[in-house]
Design an enzyme around this catalytic site. Structure first.
Site, short mmCIF file in Angstrom:
data_model
loop_
_atom_site.label_atom_id
_atom_site.label_comp_id
_atom_site.label_asym_id
_atom_site.label_seq_id
_atom_site.Cartn_x
_atom_site.Cartn_y
_atom_site.Cartn_z
N LYS A 197 -1.56 4.66 -0.61
CA LYS A 197 -0.25 4.14 -0.21
C LYS A 197 0.72 4.33 -1.37
CE LYS A 197 2.24 0.03 1.27
NZ LYS A 197 2.14 -1.34 1.79
N LYS A 250 -0.18 6.89 3.58
CA LYS A 250 1.10 6.31 3.96
C LYS A 250 2.13 6.54 2.87
CE LYS A 250 3.10 1.81 4.72
NZ LYS A 250 2.93 0.40 4.57
#
Ligand code: PBG
Length: 325
Positions: A197, A250
């Site tokens: 992330k 992400k």
């Protein structure tokens, strides 16, 4: 002119041949629908930077979730929007068995037992500091955050979460959560880890939706530098070793190379999150008539799958599923 020995256009001549040679297909079964939950039965509070997305009260959420399930979308990811009076430094509200998220989980499980319920494990929606970890003297403490996340995951599992999704990026959290879930008897609850992330500027509309932006500083000491891909593989290796069941990259579209690298490196399923800012850009340009938002959205999601994602979290899940039907 030399006769051409290869003519790739033959395989593109008609819709029929294109269907046969298509390498990637998108189906509603690939989608996880992220939803924002708020207090109030029929409440629908539109989110400015996310056209078509609202914070939903329980009755509104159940109605939408029913539709989502009927469209063939197998899973929903829940994000609670809390008022400031419920936020504190230690995210205490996150373990309240009668808290907003826990009540929502119980109700959804009862109404729609087949729908997979995924919860976000991170302190920020509950934290008065707006960070994903415990803040002391301006520093985000790693090891002190782990028991808070582990307790949060157990509370979510007790309320009916099928899969918990740690999005905090603390070191060691997947292992801490797995140990705590097992100790509480939740060996069947899975972990979808936000493994790679990034400290991305694409999360802006999401933070507006939850009013969860950091009160000071940024998230760069725990979320990853957008410039790095080898580091993503290191994060992935650790999360696999600690017991993750599914690995997420992400944001999505700006990180297609990361998705492809992760896909090549592991045998676990890979998820991609087409995040709020990505969604907002497509919608905004569509509203101006500059692009065909539906087609662009579809193309973005196909690209995430082509890069190697098995599943996609997308706010457009219901719209695109309707388009595919
Ligand atoms: C919080 C969390 C964020 C998102 C999912 N979980 C925001 C952040 O890390 O600041 C972003 C999702 C999106 O932008 O759609 N732990």
């Amino acid at each position: 002119m030399q006769p051409l020995s290869e003519r790739p256009r033959r395989n593109r001549r008609t819709a029929a041949i294109r269907a046969l040679v298509r390498e990637t297909t998108l189906t509603p079964g690939d989608f996880i629908w992220p939803a924002f939950v708020t207090e109030g039965g029929d409440t629908r509070e539109p989110i400015g930077a996310m056209p078509g997305v609202s914070r939903l009260g329980l009755d509104a959420l159940i109605a939408e979730a029913r539709e989502v399930a009927a469209l063939g979308i197998p899973a929903i990811a829940l994000f609670p929007a809390l008022t400031d009076d419920l936020k504190d430094a230690r995210a205490t509200e996150s373990v309240n068995p009668d808290g907003l998220l826990q009540r929502t989980l119980r109700a959804l499980k009862q109404e729609l037992p087949e729908l997979l319920l995924i919860t976000d494990v991170a302190m920020d929606p509950y934290s008065s500091d707006g960070h994903d970890g415990l803040v002391v003297d301006g520093e985000i403490l790693n090891d002190e955050t782990l028991p808070i996340l582990a307790a949060m995951a157990v509370a979510q599992a007790e309320a009916g979460a099928d899969v918990v999704a740690p999005s905090d990026m603390m070191d060691g959290r997947v292992g801490a959560i797995r140990t705590a879930l097992d100790a509480a008897g939740h060996t069947d609850v899975g972990i979808l880890s936000y493994a790679a992330k990034y400290a991305s500027s694409f999360y802006g509309p999401f933070r507006e939706a939850l009013d969860s932006a950091p009160k000071s500083g940024d998230k760069k000491t725990y979320q990853m530098d957008p410039a790095n891909v080898r580091e993503a593989l290191r994060e992935i290796r650790l999360d696999v070793a600690e017991g993750a069941d599914i690995l997420m990259v992400k944001p999505g579209l700006p990180y297609l190379d990361v998705i492809a690298a992760v896909r090549a490196a592991v045998d676990l399923p890979v998820a991609a999150y087409h995040v709020s800012g990505e969604y907002a850009m497509v919608k905004a340009a569509g509203e101006r008539g500059w692009i065909d938002a539906d087609r662009v959205m579809h193309e973005c999601l196909v690209s995430l799958k082509r890069a190697g994602a098995d599943m996609i979290l997308t706010y457009a899940a219901p719209d695109v599923a309707r388009m595919l039907a």
